[in-house]
Design a protein around this motif. Sequence first.
Motif, PDB file in Angstrom:
ATOM      1  N   ARG A   5       0.994  -1.045  -0.069  1.00 21.76           N
ATOM      2  CA  ARG A   5      -0.081   0.118  -0.157  1.00 21.76           C
ATOM      3  C   ARG A   5       0.857   1.298  -0.139  1.00 21.76           C
ATOM      4  O   ARG A   5       0.497   2.423   0.183  1.00 21.76           O
ATOM      5  CB  ARG A   5      -1.058  -0.002   1.330  1.00 21.76           C
ATOM      6  CG  ARG A   5      -0.291   0.072   2.660  1.00 21.76           C
ATOM      7  CD  ARG A   5      -1.191  -0.023   3.664  1.00 21.76           C
ATOM      8  NE  ARG A   5      -1.436   1.317   4.023  1.00 21.76           N
ATOM      9  CZ  ARG A   5      -0.839   1.939   5.044  1.00 21.76           C
ATOM     10  NH1 ARG A   5       0.196   1.551   5.253  1.00 21.76           N
ATOM     11  NH2 ARG A   5      -1.376   3.333   5.402  1.00 21.76           N
ATOM     12  N   GLY A   6       1.961   1.227  -0.434  1.00 23.15           N
ATOM     13  CA  GLY A   6       2.850   2.184  -0.228  1.00 23.15           C
ATOM     14  C   GLY A   6       3.034   2.782   1.100  1.00 23.15           C
ATOM     15  O   GLY A   6       3.273   2.200   1.923  1.00 23.15           O
ATOM     16  N   THR A  34     -10.912  -3.039  -4.557  1.00 22.60           N
ATOM     17  CA  THR A  34     -10.170  -3.617  -5.674  1.00 22.60           C
ATOM     18  C   THR A  34      -8.685  -3.277  -5.633  1.00 22.60           C
ATOM     19  O   THR A  34      -8.370  -2.573  -4.856  1.00 22.60           O
ATOM     20  CB  THR A  34     -10.900  -2.834  -6.633  1.00 22.60           C
ATOM     21  OG1 THR A  34     -10.435  -1.669  -6.656  1.00 22.60           O
ATOM     22  CG2 THR A  34     -12.586  -3.020  -6.714  1.00 22.60           C
ATOM     23  N   LEU A  35      -7.965  -3.674  -6.709  1.00 27.12           N
ATOM     24  CA  LEU A  35      -6.660  -3.299  -6.790  1.00 27.12           C
ATOM     25  C   LEU A  35      -6.480  -2.023  -7.148  1.00 27.12           C
ATOM     26  O   LEU A  35      -5.478  -1.400  -6.610  1.00 27.12           O
ATOM     27  CB  LEU A  35      -6.009  -4.220  -7.954  1.00 27.12           C
ATOM     28  CG  LEU A  35      -4.665  -4.036  -8.454  1.00 27.12           C
ATOM     29  CD1 LEU A  35      -3.859  -4.424  -7.223  1.00 27.12           C
ATOM     30  CD2 LEU A  35      -4.140  -4.999  -9.588  1.00 27.12           C
ATOM     31  N   ASP A  36      -7.159  -1.228  -7.705  1.00 23.98           N
ATOM     32  CA  ASP A  36      -7.339  -0.019  -7.991  1.00 23.98           C
ATOM     33  C   ASP A  36      -7.411   0.650  -6.452  1.00 23.98           C
ATOM     34  O   ASP A  36      -6.804   1.762  -6.183  1.00 23.98           O
ATOM     35  CB  ASP A  36      -8.490   0.745  -8.861  1.00 23.98           C
ATOM     36  CG  ASP A  36      -8.257   0.257 -10.143  1.00 23.98           C
ATOM     37  OD1 ASP A  36      -7.119  -0.034 -10.338  1.00 23.98           O
ATOM     38  OD2 ASP A  36      -9.322   0.480 -10.792  1.00 23.98           O
ATOM     39  N   ASP A  37      -8.084   0.261  -5.499  1.00 24.93           N
ATOM     40  CA  ASP A  37      -8.213   0.804  -4.272  1.00 24.93           C
ATOM     41  C   ASP A  37      -6.853   0.833  -3.429  1.00 24.93           C
ATOM     42  O   ASP A  37      -6.406   1.685  -2.598  1.00 24.93           O
ATOM     43  CB  ASP A  37      -9.335   0.275  -3.319  1.00 24.93           C
ATOM     44  CG  ASP A  37     -10.792   0.530  -3.962  1.00 24.93           C
ATOM     45  OD1 ASP A  37     -10.916   1.511  -4.184  1.00 24.93           O
ATOM     46  OD2 ASP A  37     -11.645  -0.595  -3.829  1.00 24.93           O
ATOM     47  N   VAL A  38      -6.297  -0.316  -3.675  1.00 23.96           N
ATOM     48  CA  VAL A  38      -4.922  -0.649  -2.911  1.00 23.96           C
ATOM     49  C   VAL A  38      -3.772   0.343  -3.686  1.00 23.96           C
ATOM     50  O   VAL A  38      -3.289   1.025  -2.687  1.00 23.96           O
ATOM     51  CB  VAL A  38      -4.518  -1.900  -2.978  1.00 23.96           C
ATOM     52  CG1 VAL A  38      -3.124  -2.156  -2.547  1.00 23.96           C
ATOM     53  CG2 VAL A  38      -5.509  -3.036  -2.414  1.00 23.96           C
ATOM     54  N   GLN A  39      -3.991   0.444  -5.189  1.00 19.09           N
ATOM     55  CA  GLN A  39      -2.970   1.354  -5.524  1.00 19.09           C
ATOM     56  C   GLN A  39      -3.074   2.651  -5.276  1.00 19.09           C
ATOM     57  O   GLN A  39      -2.106   3.338  -5.258  1.00 19.09           O
ATOM     58  CB  GLN A  39      -2.831   0.808  -7.165  1.00 19.09           C
ATOM     59  CG  GLN A  39      -2.240  -0.415  -7.343  1.00 19.09           C
ATOM     60  CD  GLN A  39      -2.655  -0.878  -8.883  1.00 19.09           C
ATOM     61  OE1 GLN A  39      -3.583  -0.004  -9.434  1.00 19.09           O
ATOM     62  NE2 GLN A  39      -1.538  -1.805  -9.313  1.00 19.09           N
ATOM     63  N   ALA A  40      -4.377   3.157  -5.007  1.00 19.18           N
ATOM     64  CA  ALA A  40      -4.574   4.433  -4.714  1.00 19.18           C
ATOM     65  C   ALA A  40      -4.419   4.895  -3.351  1.00 19.18           C
ATOM     66  O   ALA A  40      -4.644   5.844  -2.880  1.00 19.18           O
ATOM     67  CB  ALA A  40      -5.981   5.027  -5.163  1.00 19.18           C
ATOM     68  N   ARG A  41      -4.101   3.703  -2.580  1.00 15.30           N
ATOM     69  CA  ARG A  41      -3.854   3.636  -0.819  1.00 15.30           C
ATOM     70  C   ARG A  41      -5.113   4.037  -0.227  1.00 15.30           C
ATOM     71  O   ARG A  41      -5.082   4.550   0.905  1.00 15.30           O
ATOM     72  CB  ARG A  41      -2.740   4.855  -0.645  1.00 15.30           C
ATOM     73  CG  ARG A  41      -1.360   4.577  -1.219  1.00 15.30           C
ATOM     74  CD  ARG A  41      -0.394   5.497  -0.899  1.00 15.30           C
ATOM     75  NE  ARG A  41       0.951   5.122  -1.539  1.00 15.30           N
ATOM     76  CZ  ARG A  41       1.776   5.844  -2.179  1.00 15.30           C
ATOM     77  NH1 ARG A  41       1.272   7.278  -2.385  1.00 15.30           N
ATOM     78  NH2 ARG A  41       2.752   5.605  -2.977  1.00 15.30           N
ATOM     79  N   ARG A  42      -6.149   3.732  -0.770  1.00 12.47           N
ATOM     80  CA  ARG A  42      -7.493   3.676  -0.101  1.00 12.47           C
ATOM     81  C   ARG A  42      -7.631   2.481   0.808  1.00 12.47           C
ATOM     82  O   ARG A  42      -8.519   2.558   1.782  1.00 12.47           O
ATOM     83  CB  ARG A  42      -8.699   3.872  -0.907  1.00 12.47           C
ATOM     84  CG  ARG A  42      -8.786   5.319  -1.539  1.00 12.47           C
ATOM     85  CD  ARG A  42      -9.926   5.218  -2.409  1.00 12.47           C
ATOM     86  NE  ARG A  42     -10.081   4.628  -3.534  1.00 12.47           N
ATOM     87  CZ  ARG A  42      -9.518   4.602  -4.784  1.00 12.47           C
ATOM     88  NH1 ARG A  42      -9.079   5.809  -5.159  1.00 12.47           N
ATOM     89  NH2 ARG A  42      -9.495   3.900  -5.575  1.00 12.47           N
ATOM     90  N   ALA A  43      -7.031   1.337   0.246  1.00 13.48           N
ATOM     91  CA  ALA A  43      -7.366   0.052   1.136  1.00 13.48           C
ATOM     92  C   ALA A  43      -5.958  -0.720   1.332  1.00 13.48           C
ATOM     93  O   ALA A  43      -4.990  -0.266   0.612  1.00 13.48           O
ATOM     94  CB  ALA A  43      -8.293  -0.916   0.335  1.00 13.48           C
ATOM     95  N   ILE A  44      -5.870  -1.705   2.199  1.00 12.20           N
ATOM     96  CA  ILE A  44      -4.711  -2.404   2.588  1.00 12.20           C
ATOM     97  C   ILE A  44      -4.613  -3.330   1.611  1.00 12.20           C
ATOM     98  O   ILE A  44      -3.592  -3.884   1.253  1.00 12.20           O
ATOM     99  CB  ILE A  44      -4.835  -2.911   4.031  1.00 12.20           C
ATOM    100  CG1 ILE A  44      -4.986  -1.760   5.011  1.00 12.20           C
ATOM    101  CG2 ILE A  44      -3.620  -3.797   4.329  1.00 12.20           C
ATOM    102  CD1 ILE A  44      -3.970  -0.749   5.025  1.00 12.20           C
ATOM    103  N   PHE A  45      -5.798  -4.322   1.226  1.00 11.91           N
ATOM    104  CA  PHE A  45      -5.568  -5.415   0.293  1.00 11.91           C
ATOM    105  C   PHE A  45      -6.780  -5.438  -0.348  1.00 11.91           C
ATOM    106  O   PHE A  45      -7.932  -4.998  -0.364  1.00 11.91           O
ATOM    107  CB  PHE A  45      -5.575  -6.558   1.290  1.00 11.91           C
ATOM    108  CG  PHE A  45      -6.967  -6.909   2.173  1.00 11.91           C
ATOM    109  CD1 PHE A  45      -7.969  -7.680   1.516  1.00 11.91           C
ATOM    110  CD2 PHE A  45      -7.014  -6.249   3.427  1.00 11.91           C
ATOM    111  CE1 PHE A  45      -9.006  -7.993   2.195  1.00 11.91           C
ATOM    112  CE2 PHE A  45      -8.166  -6.677   4.031  1.00 11.91           C
ATOM    113  CZ  PHE A  45      -9.222  -7.386   3.306  1.00 11.91           C
ATOM    114  N   ALA A  46      -6.595  -6.409  -1.442  1.00 12.39           N
ATOM    115  CA  ALA A  46      -7.602  -6.670  -2.606  1.00 12.39           C
ATOM    116  C   ALA A  46      -7.461  -8.011  -2.639  1.00 12.39           C
ATOM    117  O   ALA A  46      -6.401  -8.587  -3.140  1.00 12.39           O
ATOM    118  CB  ALA A  46      -7.578  -5.868  -3.737  1.00 12.39           C
ATOM    119  N   LEU A  47      -8.443  -8.903  -2.752  1.00 14.79           N
ATOM    120  CA  LEU A  47      -8.383 -10.440  -2.869  1.00 14.79           C
ATOM    121  C   LEU A  47      -9.114 -10.690  -4.170  1.00 14.79           C
ATOM    122  O   LEU A  47      -9.981 -10.245  -4.431  1.00 14.79           O
ATOM    123  CB  LEU A  47      -9.280 -11.296  -1.639  1.00 14.79           C
ATOM    124  CG  LEU A  47      -8.583 -11.105  -0.415  1.00 14.79           C
ATOM    125  CD1 LEU A  47      -9.187 -11.960   0.726  1.00 14.79           C
ATOM    126  CD2 LEU A  47      -7.107 -11.606  -0.277  1.00 14.79           C
TER     127      LEU A  47
END
Length: 136
Positions: A5-6, A34-47
Motif C-alpha cells: 500500500r505504499g 479492488t486493486l485500484d483501491d490498494v494502488q490508490a492507498r485507500r485500502a490495505i488489500f484486495a483479494l
Amino acid sequence: MMTDRGDDLGEEDGGGFYADDWTRLKPFVGAVATLDDVQARRAIFALGDTDDPRPIVMDLPQPVIWWDDDGEQAAIAVQAESHLGTDGEEMEILGLILPDGEGAVALMDDVDLVDDSDPTWRDLVTRAIDPSAADD
C-alpha cells in the motif's frame, strides 16, 4: 493478494500512529476493495479468486492486538471483509495499519479487538515506535 500500500492510506504523515492519535486513520468501509483501491492507498488489500466477497460491518478504525508469527503486535484495523475460499470456507480478513505505518493482512481469528485504553495495546504501540521504551 495485493498488500503493498505504499507509505500510507492517503495520509501525508507516513500513515503510522501513536496510542493517542489513531482515530485519524481513514477506514475503508462500505465496499469490497479492488486493486485500484490498494494502488490508490485507500485500502490495505484486495483479494482475487474468492467467492461472495462482502464488507464486514464493524466500527473502523479499531485498535487490535494481532497475534502473528513474531508474537503480539499493536495495530489498527481499517478494512474488514468476508470472503469464501475455494473450499467454501468463510474467511474474515482485516487490513491493518501498524504503528510504523506499514500495512498488514490478518485473519479475524488472529486478532483481539481492544479498547485504546488497554495497557498491553498501549505498551505494544510504544515499543513499536521506540524499542528502547520497552518495560524493564
